[in-house]
Design a protein around this motif. Structure first.
Motif, PDB file in Angstrom:
ATOM      1  N   GLN A  35      36.322  38.617  24.739  1.00 26.23           N
ATOM      2  CA  GLN A  35      37.762  37.775  24.968  1.00 26.23           C
ATOM      3  C   GLN A  35      37.909  37.609  26.618  1.00 26.23           C
ATOM      4  O   GLN A  35      39.166  36.881  26.923  1.00 26.23           O
ATOM      5  N   SER A  36      37.320  38.382  27.314  1.00 27.36           N
ATOM      6  CA  SER A  36      37.808  37.779  29.156  1.00 27.36           C
ATOM      7  C   SER A  36      35.763  36.961  28.845  1.00 27.36           C
ATOM      8  O   SER A  36      35.758  36.390  30.377  1.00 27.36           O
ATOM      9  N   SER A 115      38.976  45.235  28.485  1.00 32.29           N
ATOM     10  CA  SER A 115      40.587  45.173  29.150  1.00 32.29           C
ATOM     11  C   SER A 115      40.100  45.769  30.320  1.00 32.29           C
ATOM     12  O   SER A 115      40.463  45.910  31.214  1.00 32.29           O
ATOM     13  N   HIS A 118      37.041  45.063  32.685  1.00 36.10           N
ATOM     14  CA  HIS A 118      37.375  43.966  32.770  1.00 36.10           C
ATOM     15  C   HIS A 118      38.214  44.027  34.099  1.00 36.10           C
ATOM     16  O   HIS A 118      37.571  43.291  35.575  1.00 36.10           O
ATOM     17  N   ASP A 120      40.781  43.428  35.155  1.00 33.12           N
ATOM     18  CA  ASP A 120      42.149  42.133  35.945  1.00 33.12           C
ATOM     19  C   ASP A 120      43.044  42.492  36.731  1.00 33.12           C
ATOM     20  O   ASP A 120      43.908  43.590  35.701  1.00 33.12           O
ATOM     21  N   SER A 123      46.164  42.448  34.059  1.00 32.87           N
ATOM     22  CA  SER A 123      46.232  43.096  32.779  1.00 32.87           C
ATOM     23  C   SER A 123      47.603  44.163  32.637  1.00 32.87           C
ATOM     24  O   SER A 123      47.420  45.002  33.433  1.00 32.87           O
ATOM     25  N   TYR A 157      38.181  42.615  38.930  1.00 34.72           N
ATOM     26  CA  TYR A 157      37.688  42.457  38.139  1.00 34.72           C
ATOM     27  C   TYR A 157      36.807  43.228  39.066  1.00 34.72           C
ATOM     28  O   TYR A 157      35.330  43.499  38.468  1.00 34.72           O
ATOM     29  N   TYR A 193      49.702  35.573  31.229  1.00 33.81           N
ATOM     30  CA  TYR A 193      49.342  36.874  31.780  1.00 33.81           C
ATOM     31  C   TYR A 193      50.408  37.717  33.010  1.00 33.81           C
ATOM     32  O   TYR A 193      50.796  35.698  33.074  1.00 33.81           O
TER      33      TYR A 193
END
Ligand SMILES: Cc1cc2nc3c(=O)[nH]c(=O)nc-3n(C[C@H](O)[C@H](O)[C@H](O)COP(=O)(O)OP(=O)(O)OC[C@H]3O[C@@H](n4cnc5c(N)ncnc54)[C@H](O)[C@@H]3O)c2cc1C
Ligand code: FES
Ligand code: FES
Lengths: 293, 161
Positions: A35-36, A115, A118, A120, A123, A157, A193
Motif C-alpha cells: 500500500q506504499s 508502515s 516505510h 513516512d 505516518s 523513508y 496523512y
C-alpha cells in the motif's frame, strides 16, 4: 501510471526471504501489503528489479502476549490492529491510531511492518511505537537484531534496517496500572496523512504525570519523541508550566513547510495538541485553553 | 528478468488460470484480460477508490495489488455483486436518489458501501462518510450517495425486523 517491469519471487519462509534479499541486494524490495510500495512503483518513483513477496508467510502474522510484552508480527494488517482484543487491552494506542490510517480498503492490506519500514514522517504508527517504547525486531544474514524504536527512524523513508534485513515483529510493553493514552491528529479529511499528530503514553498518579512519552508526527523528517515532556513529569501541571513545555516543544521541533502547512502552523498545532493531551490525561479541561497572560 | 508467472484464482466464483507479467496489476487483469470493465481505473495510486474490488470477502484497491498476489484468492468484482443480486437494493437506491451522474466512481462506491452495510447494520451519516472517505466522486457532491446508503441501511433493517 503503471510500474516498470520487474521480477517476482514469492518467499516460502523468512529464511528463504533472507536468502533472496542476500542474492539481490539493494536491487530488491520486500513486498508486504504493497500500500506504499505499489503507489511509489506505479508513479515510477521506485523501480526495483525484483519484488520479494513475503505476504504469504504465516510465521510473520499474529498478535501474542508473552509475559509483559505484546508481540505483533510484521504482517499484522491495520484492520487486524483495529479488531484485536489483545491490542484493545494492552496497547489501545495502536487501535486508536490506526483508525486514522488511510481508508478501509487500504487498511485491509497495509501492515504494521510495512508502515514502520516505510517510515513516512507523517505516518501514525511510527510515532506510536516511539510513545510505547517498543522494540523493533529484525532479522538478517547475521541473525536477529533488536532495535529500540527511538533508534529506528533515521529520516524521511529512512530506518536502521539494511537492505538485506527483514522487519519481523514489534514488541510493545503491555500497559500497566495507571497507564493512559492519547491520540489525536489534524488532517484535512479523515484518513489523510496528518498535518500534525500526537501519540502519547503516560503514567498518571495522584493527578500528575509520573511518566509521559510524547510521539509527534508530521513535524520533521522523522517522528519525534519530545523532550519537552520532561518538564511535565513529577510536577504540578499549572497553565504556566504547560506554557513552558509548549515553548520548549516549539524550540525542539523542526517542521517542514509543504502544501498542507507552514512550519509555524505546525508548531502552533503541535502546541495545541500538547495542551489537549495534558488536559485529557489529567482530566483537567481548563488546561486546554493555555496560560492567560 | 520479469518472466511471466502463472496464477490461479477465482473471479466471481469462476476458476481462472492465467500467465501474467508480475507488473500487471489486478485492475488491469480484470479489465483487459477478463474484459470485466465495471472495475474502473482512476489514479492508479490508491487515492480515488474507483478500482475497489473484493478479495476473499474484503475490499481492496485492485490498482495496488499485483495479479500474482491474488494467487489462490477469490476475487469479486462489481459484475459479480450485481449479477448475484446482492446489491440490487443499493443500486436501486443510487438510481432513485441520483447518487450517480457519470458513473465513473459508482462501482467503487457500491463495493465500499456494501462493505459498510455488511459490517454495521444501521450506520449513521458520519459513519457512512467515514467509510466512503477513500472514494472520490467528482460529480454528485456525495450528499446523494450518503442518502442512498442510509436509505438502503434503513430498508434492510426494516426487512430484518
Ligand atoms: C491512499 C492512501 C492513503 C494512505 N494514508 C495513510 C495514512 O494516513 N497514514 C499512514 O500511516 N499510512 C497511510 N498509507 C500507507 C499505508 O498505511 C501502508 O499500508 C503502509 O505505509 C505500508 O504498509 P504495507 O504493508 O502496505 O507495505 P509495503 O507497501 O508492502 O512496503 C512499504 C515499504 O516497506 C518495505 N517493507 C515492507 N515490509 C517490510 C518488512 N517486513 N521488512 C523490511 N521492509 C519491509 C517495502 O520494501 C517498502 O519499501 C496510505 C496509503 C494509501 C494508498
Ligand atoms: S485507481 Fe485504484 S484507487 Fe484510484
Ligand atoms: S458520478 Fe461521476 S465521479 Fe461519481
Amino acid at each position: 501510471m503503471k510500474a516498470v517491469a520487474f521480477a517476482y519471487a514469492r518467499a516460502t519462509s523468512v529464511v528463504n526471504a533472507l536468502e533472496l534479499l542476500a542474492a539481490h541486494g539493494d536491487k530488491a524490495k520486500v513486498l508486504s501489503g504493497g500500500q506504499s510500495l505499489m503507489p511509489a512503483m506505479n508513479l515510477r518513483l521506485l523501480s526495483p528489479d525484483i519484488l520479494i513477496d513475503i505476504g504469504g508467510l504465516a510465521e510473520l502474522r499474529g498478535i501474542a502476549v508473552r509475559g509483559d510484552v505484546l508481540v505483533v508480527g510484521a504482517l499484522t494488517r491495520h484492520v487486524d490492529l483495529l479488531g484485536s482484543p489483545e491490542i484493545a487491552l494492552h496497547a489501545p494506542l495502536l487501535r486508536d491510531a490506526v483508525a486514522h490510517v488511510a481508508h478501509p480498503a487500504i487498511r485491509n492490506r497495509g501492515t504494521i511492518g510495512g508502515s514502520l519500514a516505510h517510515a513516512d514522517p507523517a505516518s501514525e504508527l511510527p510515532a506510536c511505537v516511539l510513545a510505547l517504547d517498543a522494540t523493533i525486531v529484525v532479522r538478517g544474514p547475521a541473525g536477529e537484531r533488536r532495535i529500540a524504536a527511538t533508534e529506528f527512524f533515521k529520516g524521511i523513508y529512512e530506518t536502521a534496517l539494511s537492505p538485506d534485513e527483514l522487519l519481523v515483529a514489534v514488541e510493545v510493553p503491555v500497559a500497566g496500572q495507571g497507564t493512559a493514552f492519547f491520540f489525536q491528529e489534524y488532517a484535512r479529511r479523515h484518513g489523510d496523512y496528518a498535518i500534525v499528530g500526537l501519540a502519547a503514553c503516560a503514567v498518571v498518579a495522584a493527578s500528575s504525570f509520573s511518566d509521559l512519552r510524547l510521539g509527534f508526527f508530521a513535524v520533521g523528517d522523522r517522528p519525534v519523541l519530545a523532550a519537552a515532556a520532561g518538564k511535565l513529569i513529577n510536577a504540578s501541571v499549572t497553565p504556566a508550566l504547560l506554557a513552558e513545555a509548549t515553548a520548549a516543544l516549539a524550540d525542539e521541533l523542526d517542521p517542514q513547510e509543504d502544501q498542507q502547512a507552514t512550519a509555524a502552523m505546525r508548531r502552533h498545532l503541535a502546541a495545541a495538541l500538547l495542551r489537549r493531551c495534558a488536559a485529557a490525561l489529567l482530566a483537567r479541561p481548563e488546561l486546554e485553553k493555555g496560560a492567560t497572560r | 528478468m520479469s518472466a511471466p508467472v502463472s496464477v490461479s484464482l477465482l473471479v466471481n466464483g469462476e476458476p481462472i488460470d492465467a500467465v501474467v507479467l508480475p507488473r500487471l496489476n489486478l485492475a488491469d487483469f480484470i479489465r483487459e484480460h477478463l474484459k470485466l470493465t465495471g472495475t474502473h481505473v482512476g489514479c492508479e495510486h490508491g487515492v480515488c477508490g474507483a478500482c475497489t474490488v473484493r478479495v476473499d470477502g474484503e475490499i481492496v484497491r485492485s490498482c495496488l495489488m499485483l495479479t500474482v498476489q491474488a494467487q489462490g484468492a477469490s476475487v469479486e468484482t462489481i459484475e459479480g455483486l450485481s449479477d448475484s443480486g446482492e446489491i440490487a437494493d443499493l443500486q436501486a437506491a443510487f438510481r432513485e436518489r441520483n447518487a450517480l451522474q457519470c458513473g465513473y466512481c459508482t462501482p467503487g462506491m457500491l463495493m465500499t458501501a456494501q462493505d459498510l452495510l455488511k459490517h454495521v447494520s444501521m450506520p449513521d451519516r458520519p459513519a457512512i462518510r467515514e467509510h466512503l472517505s477513500g472514494n472520490y466522486c467528482r460529480c454528485t457532491g456525495y450528499q446523494a450517495i450518503v442518502d442512498a446508503v442510509e436509505a438502503t441501511a434503513r430498508t434492510r433493517a426494516e426487512r430484518r425486523a
